[in-house]
Scaffold this motif. Structure first.
Motif, mmCIF file in Angstrom:
data_model
loop_
_atom_site.group_PDB
_atom_site.id
_atom_site.type_symbol
_atom_site.label_atom_id
_atom_site.label_comp_id
_atom_site.label_asym_id
_atom_site.label_seq_id
_atom_site.Cartn_x
_atom_site.Cartn_y
_atom_site.Cartn_z
ATOM 1 N N ASN A 74 -9.433 14.635 -29.847
ATOM 2 C CA ASN A 74 -8.548 14.008 -28.864
ATOM 3 C C ASN A 74 -8.674 12.490 -28.882
ATOM 4 N N ALA A 75 -9.886 11.990 -29.052
ATOM 5 C CA ALA A 75 -10.093 10.545 -29.065
ATOM 6 C C ALA A 75 -9.421 9.905 -30.268
ATOM 7 N N THR A 76 -9.588 10.498 -31.439
ATOM 8 C CA THR A 76 -8.976 9.911 -32.628
ATOM 9 C C THR A 76 -7.469 10.118 -32.648
ATOM 10 N N ALA B 107 -5.727 9.919 -29.873
ATOM 11 C CA ALA B 107 -5.281 8.879 -28.947
ATOM 12 C C ALA B 107 -5.310 7.500 -29.580
ATOM 13 N N ASP B 108 -6.205 7.289 -30.549
ATOM 14 C CA ASP B 108 -6.269 6.016 -31.274
ATOM 15 C C ASP B 108 -6.440 6.300 -32.759
ATOM 16 N N LEU C 237 -11.553 4.161 -25.214
ATOM 17 C CA LEU C 237 -10.787 3.461 -26.245
ATOM 18 C C LEU C 237 -10.915 1.967 -25.978
ATOM 19 N N ARG D 180 -10.463 1.366 -21.968
ATOM 20 C CA ARG D 180 -9.827 2.436 -21.201
ATOM 21 C C ARG D 180 -10.673 3.691 -21.392
ATOM 22 N N LEU E 109 -11.213 7.592 -20.597
ATOM 23 C CA LEU E 109 -10.282 8.680 -20.335
ATOM 24 C C LEU E 109 -11.002 10.013 -20.264
ATOM 25 N N GLY F 121 -6.790 13.506 -20.906
ATOM 26 C CA GLY F 121 -6.390 12.131 -21.120
ATOM 27 C C GLY F 121 -6.143 11.331 -19.861
#
Length: 471
Positions: A175-177, A179-180, A431, A442, A444, A449
């Motif tokens: 999810n983190a990667t 999101a970015d 992030l 940020r 999350l 998210g």
């Protein structure tokens, strides 16, 4: 130290391995398979020679420090090539990294002078022992605007729930990667595992941590947490054999690396005695003096929390750490300190040494803080997996399991250095976007998210804090 081949083979056979192996017969030296290509059908991920691999950060943004485990006792290499020029294969030799672990054999290798903006594919291993499946990573374009991901306290193995926590960790990393997707690196702030040695088989904590494939496609940095030393400090050998640390100070796990316009200093904060704190303070001074010139930002990664309501604010060792290192950070121009350990989110006021700058209005997500000379922002991040969470502890020394930020302010229970906190008992990731003028963090909820906090740090005079659109 001579290691036992029988031990190595037995350990790996029972381990859950992370990389598919391309057998020797399927390997070619003139080019690499494309990332995502299928390995031959007889490749056996459960008994192959390459496992627990990571594409680690190198000394700077154009380098990668690789680390992997292997059952092959002969020479091994990393071979790599630009994805758009697959026949331009280069090789870097590996060396054994022997810190005393007997259950596996570790190899380290480094590559440098990589092309900004280029994506590379790579494999680890040898013609004789076999190759890992192809992976890829992308080198940042090298300008002053970029981003990275921060997580902490993955701590796989709490309560013995390895499989459950491994699945949560893989989901957080994914999810983190997502999101970015352009993140230049992942920074893990300690306690990657619960500890108690390098367990193998289905309870293997290191197997579970390295099961996240993002650790092989996004350059990753990690620092040593206290759980890397459980059950005794000798267990730190597993951290040392898994992480090929750039610019390390001896074998202390204090190290630094440069990324574009930022200098990162990673500290092993397990040593909170006077000698250990003095060593860390001098390392920070020396590193900034030698490598801080021309950098827009200096970022420190330190596992133990300087400013947190997680229950340790007044502990003697935390007080000693805060009093010894905070003035040094302000003295040399550190901008941001990222912490973990307390399994809840905390944001400090801007701190000049030990003195907070308290604004007129209460802190809230979206704040923009204009930094004056000597000001440092401390962020303590929540766990990325959620094996356990800590209750809010007020300045009266009492724990309040159901406390909210609003109620703690009404009751006057917040520590004077802490501006904002959150404990929603869900895993988080952060992030972090960097420009020459600002750092925005940020944090999350890792599952849905939703926003935990949003804070922007700007240099003095770079923008009007009341008008974030100027950034």
């Amino acid at each position: 130290m001579q290691r036992s081949r029988a031990l190595l083979t037995a350990a790996v056979t029972s381990a859950a391995l992370c990389l598919t192996v391309v057998p020797t017969a399927g390997a070619v030296s003139s080019s690499l398979l494309a990332p995502g290509s299928s390995a031959p059908a007889d490749a056996d991920a459960a008994s192959g020679p390459i496992f627990r691999a990571v594409a680690g950060v190198g000394a700077n943004g154009r380098s990668v420090n690789f680390s992997w485990r292997t059952t092959h006792t002969g020479a091994e290499i990393v071979r790599y090539a630009p994805v758009d020029r697959p026949t331009e294969v280069r090789e870097a030799p590996a060396r054994e990294a022997d810190y005393g672990a007997l259950a596996y054999l570790s190899k380290f290798a480094e590559v440098s002078d990589l092309e900004p903006g280029q994506t590379y594919t790579y494999q680890l291993g040898s013609e004789q022992g076999g190759w890992s499946a192809p992976e890829s990573f992308t080198i940042d374009d090298g300008d002053g605007t970029w981003s990275f991901i921060a997580v902490t306290d993955v701590q796989i193995g709490v309560g013995g729930r390895v499989a459950e926590q491994a699945a949560t960790w893989r989901r957080t990393a994914e999810n983190a990667t997502a999101a970015d997707p352009d993140a230049s690196l992942i920074l893990s702030l300690g306690d990657q595992v619960e500890g108690w040695g390098d367990l193998i088989g289905p309870r293997g904590q290191y197997n579970a941590f390295f099961s996240a494939p993002q650790l092989r496609s996004v350059r990753t940095a990690a620092i040593q947490g206290n759980h890397e030393t459980y059950a005794t400090p000798i267990e730190a050998k597993h951290f040392q054999e898994h992480w090929n640390l750039p610019n390390e100070l001896g074998d202390t796990s204090n190290y630094f690396f440069e990324q574009n316009n930022a200098l990162f200093i990673a500290l092993n904060s397990n040593r909170k005695d006077a000698a250990g704190l003095a060593e860390q303070a001098q390392f920070v001074r020396d590193t900034v003096a030698a490598h801080g010139a021309g950098k827009d930002w200096i970022i420190v990664a330190n596992h133990f929390a300087f400013h947190s309501h997680g229950g340790r604010y007044t502990d003697d060792d935390i007080v000693a750490m805060r009093e010894a290192l905070s003035p040094v950070f302000s003295e040399v121009g550190v901008d941001l300190v990222l912490n973990g350990h307390d399994h809840m989110y905390n944001r400090s006021h801007l701190m000049n040494g030990l003195e907070p700058t308290v604004p007129d209005k209460p802190a809230e997500p979206g704040d923009v803080l204009e930094q004056r000379e000597g000001d440092v922002l401390y962020l303590t991040l929540n766990t990325a997996v959620g094996g356990k969470f800590y209750d809010y502890q007020g300045n009266d020394g009492k724990d309040y399991p159901d406390m909210t930020l609003e109620r703690s302010r009404e009751l006057g229970l917040n520590q004077p250095t802490i501006a904002f906190w959150n404990q929603d008992r869900t895993p988080d990731y952060s992030l972090i976007n960097v420009t020459p003028e600002s750092i925005n963090v940020r944090s999350l909820n890792a599952e849905d998210g939703s926003l935990v906090d949003d804070i922007t740090l700007v240099h003095d005079g770079a923008a009007d804090p009341a008008n974030p659109s100027n950034l």
